[in-house]
Write a protein that holds these residues in place. Structure first.
Motif, PDB file in Angstrom:
ATOM      1  N   SER A 238       0.827  -1.202   0.000  1.00  0.00           N
ATOM      2  CA  SER A 238       0.000   0.000   0.000  1.00  0.00           C
ATOM      3  C   SER A 238       0.866   1.258   0.000  1.00  0.00           C
ATOM      4  O   SER A 238       0.601   2.209  -0.744  1.00  0.00           O
TER       5      SER A 238
ATOM      6  N   TRP B 214       1.198   4.157  -2.955  1.00  0.00           N
ATOM      7  CA  TRP B 214       0.900   5.525  -2.523  1.00  0.00           C
ATOM      8  C   TRP B 214       2.041   6.471  -2.934  1.00  0.00           C
ATOM      9  O   TRP B 214       1.814   7.551  -3.473  1.00  0.00           O
TER      10      TRP B 214
ATOM     11  N   SER C 162       1.996   9.465  -5.731  1.00  0.00           N
ATOM     12  CA  SER C 162       2.298  10.802  -5.213  1.00  0.00           C
ATOM     13  C   SER C 162       3.278  11.532  -6.117  1.00  0.00           C
ATOM     14  O   SER C 162       3.217  12.758  -6.271  1.00  0.00           O
TER      15      SER C 162
ATOM     16  N   SER D 280      -6.746   8.083  -7.947  1.00  0.00           N
ATOM     17  CA  SER D 280      -7.192   7.960  -6.572  1.00  0.00           C
ATOM     18  C   SER D 280      -6.182   7.138  -5.775  1.00  0.00           C
ATOM     19  O   SER D 280      -6.144   5.900  -5.873  1.00  0.00           O
ATOM     20  N   LYS D 281      -5.335   7.846  -5.010  1.00  0.00           N
ATOM     21  CA  LYS D 281      -4.306   7.142  -4.238  1.00  0.00           C
ATOM     22  C   LYS D 281      -4.928   6.231  -3.185  1.00  0.00           C
ATOM     23  O   LYS D 281      -4.415   5.135  -2.917  1.00  0.00           O
ATOM     24  N   MET D 282      -6.015   6.677  -2.553  1.00  0.00           N
ATOM     25  CA  MET D 282      -6.649   5.862  -1.518  1.00  0.00           C
ATOM     26  C   MET D 282      -7.198   4.562  -2.111  1.00  0.00           C
ATOM     27  O   MET D 282      -7.043   3.486  -1.515  1.00  0.00           O
ATOM     28  N   LYS D 283      -7.805   4.659  -3.286  1.00  0.00           N
ATOM     29  CA  LYS D 283      -8.371   3.458  -3.907  1.00  0.00           C
ATOM     30  C   LYS D 283      -7.270   2.454  -4.251  1.00  0.00           C
ATOM     31  O   LYS D 283      -7.384   1.256  -3.948  1.00  0.00           O
ATOM     32  N   TYR D 284      -6.207   2.943  -4.887  1.00  0.00           N
ATOM     33  CA  TYR D 284      -5.119   2.049  -5.263  1.00  0.00           C
ATOM     34  C   TYR D 284      -4.389   1.512  -4.035  1.00  0.00           C
ATOM     35  O   TYR D 284      -3.899   0.369  -4.047  1.00  0.00           O
ATOM     36  N   ALA D 285      -4.280   2.320  -2.981  1.00  0.00           N
ATOM     37  CA  ALA D 285      -3.628   1.851  -1.758  1.00  0.00           C
ATOM     38  C   ALA D 285      -4.410   0.689  -1.159  1.00  0.00           C
ATOM     39  O   ALA D 285      -3.830  -0.309  -0.702  1.00  0.00           O
ATOM     40  N   LEU D 286      -5.760   0.803  -1.150  1.00  0.00           N
ATOM     41  CA  LEU D 286      -6.586  -0.278  -0.619  1.00  0.00           C
ATOM     42  C   LEU D 286      -6.475  -1.538  -1.472  1.00  0.00           C
ATOM     43  O   LEU D 286      -6.342  -2.658  -0.941  1.00  0.00           O
TER      44      LEU D 286
END
Length: 363
Positions: free
Chosen positions: A47, A51, A55, A331-337
């Protein structure tokens, strides 16, 4: 003998019994429980890696052009003018010009053709008060010059140079242009239709430089439009030029015949003999014939002009790119999940596979 043969079958049935399968699942679950911290740590590392990647990834600027194509009305029937044109070896309206390209899908292919993409790359624009080509703009604005030409001789493109005709003189430029074409057509440009069952074409270009996205897409679309219109109207233009030449020639002959009749009439104001009237009557007959031919040719000329206008396609632009362009943020949050779950799966599969392998080797 029968008892000895039945023993392996019984052993096989015991090996694949549900009880043993459940025990194996419990053993695997126990391994995962023991390694849960390592599994979670792997997910966190996956993750964090994705991220950090997104970034530092550059913002993508999205330029889009949508247009509809009007191919013109089909020719209506046959007329006397068209018949005369055919007798003269011309076609003034019975054949649609440029039929090889009369398809929206063919335009979509033209937008990705190397010839038109290269012409656009070699065309010129003014950037910060200085003229430059789109090829140099591509290399500088998207940071490909340092990547491709590091340690090599500097390359600068000239406006209008056709590398397809000068292959031996510009091999390095050709190689760079080929790479530019591949990147533009495979990574940057997207072509499709707006919705299902429509003929509205959408062309979009997505790069990390806002000005390049906007200006290059507009220049490429202008180049494709110009080429498509020229190809579609080429036959009609040739026909029009041919008829115009015949009309001009016939006008000169007709004017010369009128002048000759006037000179002859002045020379024979009071003819005393009937024989002196014959040349004048011949001239009058020639004038009537030339007048009829000239009238028909002029009508054919007007028909050819109408046909050229009808065969000229019209591009109706619906949307054009306007600054500031729409940006695409991942979407960093989506890919991190997603990568956290992927890390959990990969690490669990690794520990499970290691446990099974060790158990097989021990047995």
């Amino acid at each position: 003998m029968s008892e000895q043969k039945s023993t392996p079958v019984a052993n096989n049935q015991e090996d694949f019994s549900p009880r043993k399968f459940i025990i194996q699942l419990q053993e695997i679950a126990g391994v995962i429980r023991k390694k849960i911290l390592y599994i979670l740590l792997t997910g966190v590392l996956f993750s964090l890696a994705i991220w950090v990647y997104y970034s530092f990834k550059k913002v993508q600027y999205h330029a889009e052009i949508t247009f509809a194509l009007d191919e013109g009305a089909a020719p209506q029937g046959r007329s006397t003018m068209q018949t005369l044109g055919e007798e003269l070896g011309m076609n003034t309206g019975t054949m649609e010009a440029g039929g090889v390209f009369s398809n929206v899908k063919n335009i979509m292919e033209l937008l990705q053709s190397r010839m038109l993409v290269e012409k656009t790359l070699r065309s010129e624009l003014v950037l910060k008060g200085k003229p430059t080509t789109y090829a140099d703009f591509f290399l500088d604005s998207l940071d490909y010059r340092e990547e491709w030409l590091k340690g090599k001789a500097p390359v600068h493109f000239r406006k209008g140079q056709d590398s397809l005709k000068n292959k031996q003189d510009s091999i390095p430029e050709n190689m760079i242009l080929q790479r530019m074409h591949d990147i533009i057509t495979k990574k940057f440009i997207t072509i499709g239709t707006k919705g299902s069952g429509t003929t509205i074409v959408s062309v979009s270009l997505k790069t990390s430089n806002e000005l390049f996205s906007k200006h290059f897409l507009e220049a490429l679309m202008n180049e494709v439009t110009r080429y498509y219109i020229e190809t579609r109207t080429q036959r009609s233009k040739l026909t029009l030029a041919y008829i115009q030449k015949r009309v001009d020639s016939m006008r000169n002959v007709f004017s010369g015949t009128l002048a000759s009749r006037a000179v002859m009439a002045d020379a024979n104001i009071n003819p005393g003999r009937q024989a002196a009237i014959v040349p004048g009557q011949k001239k009058e007959t020639d004038i009537q014939i030339l007048k009829n031919v000239y009238t028909e040719l002029f009508n054919s000329l007007e028909s050819a002009r109408t046909n050229l206008m009808r065969n000229t396609p019209l591009f109706q632009y619906l949307d054009m790119p306007i600054l500031p362009l729409k940006t695409t943020h991942s979407s960093k949050m989506k890919y991190a999940l997603v990568f956290f779950l992927l890390g959990l799966f990969v690490s669990s599969a690794w520990f499970t596979g290691s446990f099974i392998y060790q158990k097989i080797m021990r047995s």
